[in-house]
Design an enzyme around this catalytic site. Structure first.
Site, PDB file in Angstrom:
ATOM      1  CE1 TYR A  34      39.528  -1.711 -22.923  1.00  0.00           C
ATOM      2  CE2 TYR A  34      37.408  -1.438 -24.012  1.00  0.00           C
ATOM      3  CZ  TYR A  34      38.310  -2.232 -23.337  1.00  0.00           C
ATOM      4  OH  TYR A  34      38.011  -3.540 -23.057  1.00  0.00           O
ATOM      5  CG  HIS A  53      45.494  -6.200 -20.726  1.00  0.00           C
ATOM      6  ND1 HIS A  53      44.953  -6.723 -21.873  1.00  0.00           N
ATOM      7  CD2 HIS A  53      46.261  -7.165 -20.177  1.00  0.00           C
ATOM      8  CE1 HIS A  53      45.364  -7.972 -21.998  1.00  0.00           C
ATOM      9  NE2 HIS A  53      46.160  -8.265 -20.987  1.00  0.00           N
TER      10      HIS A  53
HETATM   11  C1  DQA Z   1      42.009  -5.022 -23.208  1.00  0.00           C
HETATM   12  C2  DQA Z   1      41.231  -5.832 -22.174  1.00  0.00           C
HETATM   13  C3  DQA Z   1      40.528  -7.013 -22.834  1.00  0.00           C
HETATM   14  O1  DQA Z   1      39.785  -7.748 -21.874  1.00  0.00           O
HETATM   15  C4  DQA Z   1      39.566  -6.517 -23.903  1.00  0.00           C
HETATM   16  O2  DQA Z   1      38.958  -7.613 -24.555  1.00  0.00           O
HETATM   17  C5  DQA Z   1      40.189  -5.585 -24.861  1.00  0.00           C
HETATM   18  C6  DQA Z   1      41.124  -4.576 -24.362  1.00  0.00           C
HETATM   19  C7  DQA Z   1      42.616  -3.747 -22.588  1.00  0.00           C
HETATM   20  O3  DQA Z   1      43.501  -3.168 -23.204  1.00  0.00           O
HETATM   21  O4  DQA Z   1      42.193  -3.323 -21.500  1.00  0.00           O
HETATM   22  O5  DQA Z   1      39.870  -5.590 -26.046  1.00  0.00           O
HETATM   23  O6  DQA Z   1      43.064  -5.808 -23.698  1.00  0.00           O
END
Ligand code: DQA
Length: 144
Positions: A22, A100
């Site tokens: 992330y 995402h």
């Molecule tokens: C997310 C992807 C999801 O699978 C995960 O549970 C997240 C972050 C993303 O921004 O890549 O918490 O939404």
């Protein structure tokens, strides 16, 4: 044009959680960069984050009442199982785009399914924070 940017569960921990997935930027940094990019686009942004599903539903219902024009939503893990968020997005009748940070299609199997995707105009994933900016641009473009 009023656009709401909604961050779901665990996204307040961005910058700390799994930086290799992330990134190192905090949610505050990300929101500031979204705001900076949106400044020239002629829209006003309202940011919201919660780890609590019902609070996100309440916020989406407020978006209906205050006549928000578009929603950009990263539900976090709620993406994969929250029928409550699916129903809330469907109920408010406001164009929504799912974002995402990571590419959910090249990770674990359970992340490939989004239960909110059927009620969103589109999905952007894997482009990091820039995905939010692209989603805002698409909402503005499609409204014109
Ligand atoms: C997310 C992807 C999801 O699978 C995960 O549970 C997240 C972050 C993303 O921004 O890549 O918490 O939404």
């Amino acid at each position: 044009m009023k656009i709401a940017v909604v961050h779901g569960v665990n996204l307040n921990f961005t910058g700390t959680r799994e930086p290799s997935v992330y990134g190192l930027r905090t949610l505050e940094d990300i929101n500031a960069s979204i705001q900076a990019a949106a400044d020239g686009l002629g829209c006003s942004l309202a940011f919201f984050q919660s780890n609590i599903e019902g609070e996100i539903v309440n916020f989406l219902q407020q978006c209906y009442h205050n006549k928000t024009d578009g929603v950009v939503i990263n539900p976090g893990a709620f993406t994969h199982y929250s029928y409550a968020l699916h129903d809330a997005i469907a109920s408010i009748g406001i164009p929504a785009i799912e974002v995402h940070l990571s590419n959910i299609h090249r990770r674990e199997e359970f992340r490939r399914n989004s239960v909110v995707a059927p009620v969103c105009a589109g999905q952007i994933c894997g482009l990091g924070a820039y995905g939010y900016v692209l989603a805002i641009m698409a909402l503005i473009h499609n409204k014109e």
